[in-house]
Scaffold this motif. Structure first.
Motif, PDB file in Angstrom:
ATOM      1  N   ILE A 131       8.165   7.152  -0.959  1.00 57.93           N
ATOM      2  CA  ILE A 131       7.656   8.234  -0.106  1.00 57.93           C
ATOM      3  C   ILE A 131       8.715   8.672   0.903  1.00 57.93           C
ATOM      4  N   ASN A 132       9.405   7.715   1.511  1.00 55.44           N
ATOM      5  CA  ASN A 132      10.412   8.091   2.514  1.00 55.44           C
ATOM      6  C   ASN A 132      11.616   8.795   1.885  1.00 55.44           C
ATOM      7  N   ILE A 133      12.074   8.280   0.733  1.00 56.47           N
ATOM      8  CA  ILE A 133      13.199   8.942   0.049  1.00 56.47           C
ATOM      9  C   ILE A 133      12.768  10.341  -0.411  1.00 56.47           C
ATOM     10  N   GLY A 134      11.557  10.434  -0.967  1.00 51.30           N
ATOM     11  CA  GLY A 134      11.059  11.736  -1.430  1.00 51.30           C
ATOM     12  C   GLY A 134      10.929  12.731  -0.293  1.00 51.30           C
TER      13      GLY A 134
ATOM     14  N   THR B 225       5.340   9.631  -6.922  1.00 51.71           N
ATOM     15  CA  THR B 225       5.444   8.254  -7.440  1.00 51.71           C
ATOM     16  C   THR B 225       5.068   7.251  -6.348  1.00 51.71           C
ATOM     17  N   GLY B 226       5.549   7.513  -5.124  1.00 51.62           N
ATOM     18  CA  GLY B 226       5.207   6.615  -4.014  1.00 51.62           C
ATOM     19  C   GLY B 226       3.714   6.592  -3.738  1.00 51.62           C
ATOM     20  N   ILE B 227       3.078   7.762  -3.785  1.00 52.15           N
ATOM     21  CA  ILE B 227       1.635   7.824  -3.532  1.00 52.15           C
ATOM     22  C   ILE B 227       0.865   7.125  -4.649  1.00 52.15           C
ATOM     23  N   ILE B 228       1.365   7.258  -5.885  1.00 49.63           N
ATOM     24  CA  ILE B 228       0.697   6.589  -7.020  1.00 49.63           C
ATOM     25  C   ILE B 228       0.741   5.065  -6.839  1.00 49.63           C
ATOM     26  N   PHE B 229       1.865   4.545  -6.352  1.00 49.31           N
ATOM     27  CA  PHE B 229       1.941   3.093  -6.097  1.00 49.31           C
ATOM     28  C   PHE B 229       0.896   2.674  -5.056  1.00 49.31           C
ATOM     29  N   PHE B 230       0.717   3.506  -4.021  1.00 48.77           N
ATOM     30  CA  PHE B 230      -0.304   3.219  -2.990  1.00 48.77           C
ATOM     31  C   PHE B 230      -1.716   3.240  -3.601  1.00 48.77           C
ATOM     32  N   VAL B 231      -1.993   4.254  -4.406  1.00 50.63           N
ATOM     33  CA  VAL B 231      -3.316   4.346  -5.048  1.00 50.63           C
ATOM     34  C   VAL B 231      -3.532   3.156  -5.974  1.00 50.63           C
ATOM     35  N   LYS B 232      -2.471   2.769  -6.700  1.00 53.65           N
ATOM     36  CA  LYS B 232      -2.562   1.631  -7.609  1.00 53.65           C
ATOM     37  C   LYS B 232      -2.949   0.347  -6.851  1.00 53.65           C
ATOM     38  N   TYR B 233      -2.329   0.154  -5.690  1.00 57.83           N
ATOM     39  CA  TYR B 233      -2.623  -1.034  -4.872  1.00 57.83           C
ATOM     40  C   TYR B 233      -4.100  -1.067  -4.482  1.00 57.83           C
TER      41      TYR B 233
ATOM     42  N   MET C 254       0.481  10.586   6.200  1.00 56.97           N
ATOM     43  CA  MET C 254       0.404   9.822   4.953  1.00 56.97           C
ATOM     44  C   MET C 254       0.870   8.380   5.143  1.00 56.97           C
ATOM     45  N   LEU C 255       2.009   8.202   5.828  1.00 59.81           N
ATOM     46  CA  LEU C 255       2.494   6.830   6.033  1.00 59.81           C
ATOM     47  C   LEU C 255       1.535   6.020   6.902  1.00 59.81           C
ATOM     48  N   LEU C 256       0.975   6.697   7.920  1.00 55.52           N
ATOM     49  CA  LEU C 256       0.031   5.997   8.787  1.00 55.52           C
ATOM     50  C   LEU C 256      -1.230   5.601   8.020  1.00 55.52           C
TER      51      LEU C 256
ATOM     52  N   LEU D 244       8.215  14.878  -7.087  1.00 63.21           N
ATOM     53  CA  LEU D 244       7.906  13.814  -8.055  1.00 63.21           C
ATOM     54  C   LEU D 244       8.189  12.429  -7.469  1.00 63.21           C
ATOM     55  N   ILE D 245       9.278  12.330  -6.687  1.00 59.00           N
ATOM     56  CA  ILE D 245       9.581  11.035  -6.035  1.00 59.00           C
ATOM     57  C   ILE D 245       8.456  10.682  -5.060  1.00 59.00           C
ATOM     58  N   LEU D 246       8.032  11.695  -4.285  1.00 65.26           N
ATOM     59  CA  LEU D 246       6.911  11.488  -3.353  1.00 65.26           C
ATOM     60  C   LEU D 246       5.648  11.072  -4.096  1.00 65.26           C
TER      61      LEU D 246
END
Length: 433
Positions: free
Chosen positions: A231-234, A260-268, A199-201, A256-258
Motif C-alpha cells: 500500500i505504501n509503495i503503491g 494488491t496491498g488491500i487484497i492482503f488486508f482483506v485476506k487476513y 486506509m492505513l489507519l 494495481l500495487i495498491l
C-alpha cells in the motif's frame, strides 16, 4: 472478548464520549447538505457544495469518530497511557469550529480565499497537529512494535502530509507557485488523505479489533506486513504518476500495487472470519462485514476511474464520483456504524458498572441500546447508499435527494442509539440468591 477494550491505561470517558456525540450530529448535517448539493453531485465530483459536504463527512463525521475511537484504542494497542488528555480535549474543540468554518467557506466558494477559510483551516491544522503530537508521543513510550502500531503511526505521518498539501493548494490558489491546476493537485491531496490516512489507519485498527470480536486465533500476520509495504509503495508511485501525468499506464500499475496491498488486508480478515469461534454475527459485526463488500465495490470503481475505457467514457465522471462516495459514505461509514456498537456501549458500561460486577444484577453492554433501531438503520443505510449510486449514474438530482432522505433517517436512528447509550442511567438490582 470486549475486555480487550478495557485497560488500566484507558483515558477518561470525558475524552472519548463527546467525539461519538459530535460525530453523530455531523452525520445528520451531512445528510441534510446532500439534499441541497444533489444538483452538483449529479453532475460533478467537485464544486462548492460537494466540497463543503465532503469536508463535513471527512472531518466532522469520520475523523471526529476516528479520533475518539483512537484515544480509547491506542492505549489498548500500544499498552501505554495516552500522552496527554488535555491535548485531546483541545484537539476536539478546535476541530469542530474549524470544520464548520471551512465547510461554510467552501459552500460559498472554494476558489476565493476568505477569512472563514483561513480561520477554519488554521483551527483544523492546530487540531490535527495536537492529535499527531499526542499519537507520536504515545507511540514513543510503547515497547509494542507490532505491525498494527506501525500502520497507525504511518497513517499519522500521511495525515501530516495531507494537511501540509492542503495548505499548499490553498496558497497556490493565490500565488500560483506550483505549475499544476488545483483540480490536479486536489486529486493527489484526496488520495494521500484517503489511502495514506484513512486506509492505513483502518487497517491498523481493524486488524486489531476484528479478530478480537470474531474471536479468531493463529492468523498469518505476514499478510499484514505485505499489505503495509504494497500500500505504501503503491501510494508513493500513484502520487508521482498523478503529478507527472505521463500516461494512464503509470496510474494503472500504481493502482494495481495498491490493490494488491488491500487484497492482503482483506485476506487476513477473511481468514479471521473463517476461523471465528463466534459464528452468529450481531448487528455491529454485520455492518462491519458489509463494509468489506463496499470496499470491494470501491476498488472496482477506482479501477474503472483510472483505466477510463473508451466504451465507458460517458460514465467516467460518474465512476470518479462513485469511487469517492463508495469509500466515504459506503466502506468507512458502514465500518463506523458497526464498530460504534462494538466500542461505545462497552466504554459506557465500564464507566458505570466496572466496580459493580458481582455486587448487583446489572445490564450487559448490548442491553443499553435498541437492537431493533440498529437493525432499522442497517436497512435504511443499504437503501440510502445504493439509491445514491443509482442517482450518480443516472445523473438525476431527484434520486440523490431520495437517497439523502434515507441517509437522514439512517443518521437519525444511529444518533438515537448513540445518545441512548451516552445518557444511559445506572440500573442496579439486588442479586438473586
Amino acid at each position: 472478548m470486549q475486555a480487550g477494550l478495557s485497560t488500566k491505561n484507558a483515558p477518561s470517558p470525558s475524552i472519548v464520549l463527546p467525539h461519538y456525540a459530535i460525530g453523530a450530529i455531523f452525520f445528520i448535517i451531512a445528510s441534510v447538505l446532500m439534499y441541497f448539493a444533489s444538483g452538483d453531485l449529479a453532475n460533478s465530483y467537485i464544486g462548492p457544495k460537494v466540497l463543503s459536504m465532503t469536508h463535513i463527512v471527512i472531518l466532522g463525521w469520520i475523523t471526529i469518530i476516528i479520533f475518539g475511537a483512537l484515544y480509547q484504542l491506542i492505549p489498548v494497542v500500544m499498552e501505554v497511557k495516552l500522552f496527554s488528555e488535555t491535548l485531546a480535549h483541545i484537539s476536539l474543540y478546535t476541530l469542530v469550529p474549524g470544520t464548520v468554518l471551512l465547510a461554510y467557506s467552501f459552500w460559498n466558494s472554494y476558489i476565493v480565499e476568505t477569512l472563514y477559510m483561513q480561520a477554519g483551516g488554521t483551527l483544523i491544522f492546530i487540531s490535527i497537529i495536537l492529535f499527531l503530537v499526542n499519537a507520536f508521543m504515545t507511540a514513543l513510550k510503547t515497547k509494542q512494535k507490532t505491525i498494527e502500531n506501525v500502520f497507525i503511526v504511518t497513517s499519522a505521518l500521511w495525515l501530516t502530509i495531507t494537511v501540509i498539501f492542503g495548505i499548499l493548494i490553498t496558497m497556490n490558489t493565490a500565488l500560483q507557485f506550483i505549475p499544476k491546476s488545483n483540480i490536479e493537485l486536489l486529486k493527489i491531496h484526496v488520495h494521500i488523505g484517503i489511502v495514506g490516512w484513512f486506509m492505513l489507519l483502518v487497517i491498523g485498527v481493524a486488524s486489531t479489533l476484528l479478530p478480537m470480536f470474531f474471536i479468531a486465533h493463529k492468523l498469518n500476520r505476514k499478510f499484514l506486513k505485505l499489505s503495509y509495504y504494497f500500500i505504501n509503495i503503491g501510494l508513493i508511485a500513484l502520487i508521482v504518476a498523478l503529478y507527472i501525468d505521463i500516461n494512464s499506464w503509470t496510474k494503472i500499475i500504481s493502482g494495481l500495487i495498491l490493490l494488491t496491498g488491500i487484497i492482503f488486508f482483506v485476506k487476513y480478515n477473511f481468514d479471521a472470519y473463517k476461523k471465528r469461534l463466534r459464528k452468529k454475527l450481531d448487528i455491529g459485526m454485520k455492518l462491519s462485514v458489509f463494509a468489506f463488500v463496499l470496499l470491494f465495490l470501491t476498488l472496482i470503481f477506482g479501477v474503472l476511474s483510472v483505466i477510463n475505457l473508451d466504451d465507458l467514457k460517458n460514465y467516467n465522471m460518474s465512476f470518479n464520483t462513485a469511487y469517492g462516495v463508495s469509500l466515504l459514505l459506503g466502506f468507512l461509514t458502514s465500518l463506523i456504524l458497526g464498530q460504534m456498537y462494538k466500542t461505545l456501549p462497552f466504554i459506557v458500561w465500564l464507566k458505570l458498572y466496572q466496580d459493580k460486577v458481582g455486587k448487583f444484577k446489572i445490564p450487559m453492554p448490548a442491553h443499553i441500546y435498541s437492537e431493533r433501531v440498529a437493525n432499522w438503520h442497517y436497512y435504511t443505510f443499504l437503501i440510502a447508499f445504493f439509491t445514491l449510486l443509482i442517482g450518480i449514474f443516472a445523473k438525476e438530482s431527484i434520486i440523490i435527494q431520495v437517497s439523502s432522505g434515507a441517509f437522514l433517517i439512517t443518521a437519525s436512528l444511529y444518533s438515537y442509539n448513540t445518545f441512548k447509550i451516552l445518557f444511559h442511567k445506572e440500573k442496579l438490582e439486588p442479586l438473586d440468591y
